[in-house]
Design a protein around this motif. Structure first.
Motif, mmCIF file in Angstrom:
data_model
loop_
_atom_site.group_PDB
_atom_site.id
_atom_site.type_symbol
_atom_site.label_atom_id
_atom_site.label_comp_id
_atom_site.label_asym_id
_atom_site.label_seq_id
_atom_site.Cartn_x
_atom_site.Cartn_y
_atom_site.Cartn_z
ATOM 1 N N VAL A 187 24.453 -43.621 -15.070
ATOM 2 C CA VAL A 187 23.329 -43.571 -14.127
ATOM 3 C C VAL A 187 22.969 -42.125 -13.801
ATOM 4 C CG1 VAL A 187 22.672 -44.027 -11.724
ATOM 5 C CG2 VAL A 187 23.649 -45.857 -13.117
ATOM 6 N N THR A 188 23.988 -41.270 -13.662
ATOM 7 C CA THR A 188 23.719 -39.869 -13.313
ATOM 8 C C THR A 188 23.114 -39.076 -14.469
ATOM 9 O OG1 THR A 188 25.947 -39.118 -13.961
ATOM 10 C CG2 THR A 188 25.650 -39.871 -11.687
ATOM 11 N N HIS A 189 23.077 -39.664 -15.653
ATOM 12 C CA HIS A 189 22.498 -38.957 -16.800
ATOM 13 C C HIS A 189 20.980 -38.906 -16.737
ATOM 14 C CE1 HIS A 189 26.347 -40.011 -19.299
ATOM 15 N NE2 HIS A 189 26.585 -39.207 -18.282
ATOM 16 N N GLY A 190 20.390 -39.692 -15.826
ATOM 17 C CA GLY A 190 18.972 -39.544 -15.537
ATOM 18 C C GLY A 190 18.043 -40.537 -16.191
ATOM 19 N N PHE A 193 18.087 -43.679 -16.247
ATOM 20 C CA PHE A 193 17.938 -44.952 -15.541
ATOM 21 C C PHE A 193 17.417 -44.775 -14.114
ATOM 22 C CE2 PHE A 193 21.639 -45.051 -18.397
ATOM 23 C CZ PHE A 193 21.153 -45.930 -19.351
ATOM 24 N N VAL A 194 17.039 -43.559 -13.759
ATOM 25 C CA VAL A 194 16.586 -43.265 -12.399
ATOM 26 C C VAL A 194 15.134 -42.804 -12.443
ATOM 27 C CG1 VAL A 194 16.974 -41.847 -10.346
ATOM 28 C CG2 VAL A 194 18.928 -42.625 -11.702
ATOM 29 N N TYR A 195 14.332 -43.346 -11.548
ATOM 30 C CA TYR A 195 12.925 -42.951 -11.473
ATOM 31 C C TYR A 195 12.501 -42.906 -10.005
ATOM 32 C CZ TYR A 195 11.968 -47.925 -10.659
ATOM 33 O OH TYR A 195 11.952 -49.194 -10.140
ATOM 34 N N GLN A 196 11.377 -42.259 -9.760
ATOM 35 C CA GLN A 196 10.844 -42.164 -8.401
ATOM 36 C C GLN A 196 9.642 -43.085 -8.239
ATOM 37 O OE1 GLN A 196 10.686 -38.494 -6.057
ATOM 38 N NE2 GLN A 196 11.362 -37.392 -7.892
ATOM 39 N N ALA A 228 10.564 -42.294 -3.416
ATOM 40 C CA ALA A 228 11.964 -42.723 -3.281
ATOM 41 C C ALA A 228 12.572 -42.950 -4.662
ATOM 42 C CB ALA A 228 12.056 -44.003 -2.461
ATOM 43 N N TYR A 229 13.842 -42.607 -4.794
ATOM 44 C CA TYR A 229 14.539 -42.806 -6.062
ATOM 45 C C TYR A 229 14.934 -44.276 -6.217
ATOM 46 C CZ TYR A 229 14.899 -37.759 -6.725
ATOM 47 O OH TYR A 229 14.603 -36.430 -6.916
ATOM 48 N N GLN A 230 14.743 -44.784 -7.420
ATOM 49 C CA GLN A 230 15.061 -46.174 -7.727
ATOM 50 C C GLN A 230 15.906 -46.236 -9.000
ATOM 51 O OE1 GLN A 230 14.104 -48.664 -5.704
ATOM 52 N NE2 GLN A 230 12.837 -47.372 -4.372
ATOM 53 N N LEU A 231 16.689 -47.297 -9.107
ATOM 54 C CA LEU A 231 17.500 -47.522 -10.302
ATOM 55 C C LEU A 231 16.827 -48.571 -11.180
ATOM 56 C CD1 LEU A 231 20.158 -47.207 -11.949
ATOM 57 C CD2 LEU A 231 21.114 -49.042 -10.532
ATOM 58 N N PRO A 284 17.227 -35.118 -13.781
ATOM 59 C CA PRO A 284 17.208 -33.656 -13.712
ATOM 60 C C PRO A 284 16.904 -33.121 -12.314
ATOM 61 C CG PRO A 284 15.064 -34.430 -14.414
ATOM 62 C CD PRO A 284 15.887 -35.660 -14.080
ATOM 63 N N ASP A 285 16.789 -34.016 -11.332
ATOM 64 C CA ASP A 285 16.245 -33.610 -10.031
ATOM 65 C C ASP A 285 17.284 -33.191 -9.006
ATOM 66 O OD1 ASP A 285 13.642 -34.149 -10.916
ATOM 67 O OD2 ASP A 285 13.826 -36.273 -10.392
ATOM 68 N N VAL A 286 18.436 -33.841 -9.005
ATOM 69 C CA VAL A 286 19.428 -33.598 -7.954
ATOM 70 C C VAL A 286 20.544 -32.722 -8.509
ATOM 71 C CG1 VAL A 286 20.982 -34.650 -6.277
ATOM 72 C CG2 VAL A 286 18.903 -35.862 -6.981
ATOM 73 N N THR A 287 20.682 -31.538 -7.942
ATOM 74 C CA THR A 287 21.730 -30.606 -8.368
ATOM 75 C C THR A 287 22.734 -30.414 -7.241
ATOM 76 O OG1 THR A 287 20.582 -28.627 -7.577
ATOM 77 C CG2 THR A 287 20.033 -29.407 -9.801
ATOM 78 N N ILE A 288 23.819 -29.730 -7.560
ATOM 79 C CA ILE A 288 24.820 -29.484 -6.523
ATOM 80 C C ILE A 288 24.277 -28.536 -5.457
ATOM 81 C CG2 ILE A 288 26.800 -29.969 -8.001
ATOM 82 C CD1 ILE A 288 27.165 -26.967 -8.394
#
Length: 349
Positions: free
Chosen positions: A141-144, A146-149, A153-156, A299-303
């Motif tokens: 999931v964190t590979h990006g 499978f995640v969209y806005q 709001a972020y959705q799976l 690619p949106d959420v970084t540390i």
């Protein structure tokens, strides 16, 4: 390889990843032991279930400490990133919590309600087999992909996740790793306990599940190349570490064919195999984690974007150090009492 993260953020994510690695190894052994306890429940002569229960009895609650540590560390150090992760992982996270609650409850009652012991053991064993497969879905999931806005709001994309070969390669890897790691540990446990039949059973299980786990790791890399090429490319930059990881696997596998130290009538050095395979998983997880940086969700959420205030981090970091100093003697005493004391390991049920 250059990182954009600050020293504080890198230190914080290292702490989180440390918790994740410890939990992954301990939980795999824990879940696998529960599964083997269920499988060999009706084969009393092997004493394989007794060995599994002897390991499970003191360790399953300690293992849960680390999953709490992961959640607390994520929320404390990366509140912004945790918000997105919590939103995206609402469905799989809820499934994980439900399964963990079911397994924990049934583990307790399987020893208290003797009339329902078999049924309760089956439920806890099956749930323990499923949990690793669901837990590891967090990684793809964190590979990006499978995640969209949607509406900010972020959705799976849950349906997309369920149809992904990449996700299923991770699930297969989690299942076979659980069986492999637990088989190795229980083989070592059986060896020290002097239970020859149980040792042979768990050694055989390790010889079967180990290569299957390795094959699934190759499937992960193959599917990653098409579904998360950014991560695949970065992991290939760490190829020497991946080669080292593979060599450590070979050492662990070969150790199962060496002359036995405790008992001359059987093959295998399971303790060496456990140490080598733990180092192997650590090496592989280091390459994966390093390649994943600085992204929490690509690619949106970084540390950096999800990191807490520097002042808060330093206060939390000091608290973690103090907490570790307090807890470490307890963990050491636990290991010495239940994992090293032969009087406990060799007890007869």
């Amino acid at each position: 390889m250059q990182f954009d993260g600050t020293t504080d953020a890198l230190l914080a994510i290292s702490i989180v990843w440390g918790f994740i690695f410890i939990y992954a190894v301990m939980a795999s052994m824990d879940f696998g032991a529960g599964f083997w306890s269920m499988i060999y429940m009706n084969k009393k002569q092997l004493k394989a279930t007794n060995i599994a229960n002897r390991y499970l009895s003191p360790t399953w609650e300690v293992t849960n400490v680390f999953i709490v540590g992961i959640v607390v560390a994520l929320f404390s150090f990366f509140p912004g990133g945790t918000y997105v992760l919590g939103t995206v992982l609402l469905i799989p996270g809820s499934i994980i919590l439900l399964l963990l609650a079911i397994r924990s409850g049934f583990l307790v009652f399987s020893h208290a309600a003797k009339g329902y012991e078999k049924a309760l053991t089956y439920v806890s064993g099956i749930s323990g087999f499923i949990i690793p497969a669901v837990l590891i879905l967090v990684l793809p999931v964190t590979h990006g992909d499978f995640v969209y806005q949607q509406n900010g709001a972020y959705q799976l994309a849950f349906a997309h996740l369920l149809l992904s070969p990449h996700a299923y390669s991770f699930m297969g890897f989690a299942i076979f790793s659980t069986l492999f790691l637990s088989s190795l540990l229980l083989a070592d446990f059986s060896n020290v306990a002097g239970e020859r039949d149980a040792y042979q059973v768990y050694r055989r299980n390790a010889l079967i599940s180990g290569p299957l786990a390795l094959i699934m790791s190759f499937f992960i890399m193959m599917t990653m190349r098409t579904e998360a090429n950014w991560l695949f490319t970065r992991m290939m930059n760490g190829l020497p570490w991946l080669v080292l990881s593979f060599l450590l696997f070979l050492i662990a596998f070969a150790a199962l064919f060496l002359p036995n130290t405790y008992n001359k009538d059987r093959l295998g050095k399971p303790r060496l195999a456990v140490i080598a395979i733990t180092l192997q998983y650590f090496t592989a997880s280091y390459v994966y984690g390093r390649s994943h940086l600085p992204y929490m969700i690509y690619p949106d959420v970084t540390i950096q974007s999800g990191f807490t205030a520097p002042e808060t981090f330093r206060a939390l970091f000091i608290s973690y150090i103090i907490g570790f100093i307090i807890l470490f003697p307890g963990f050491y005493y636990f290991w010495k009492l239940f994992m090293k004391d032969r009087r406990y390991i060799k007890q007869h049920e």
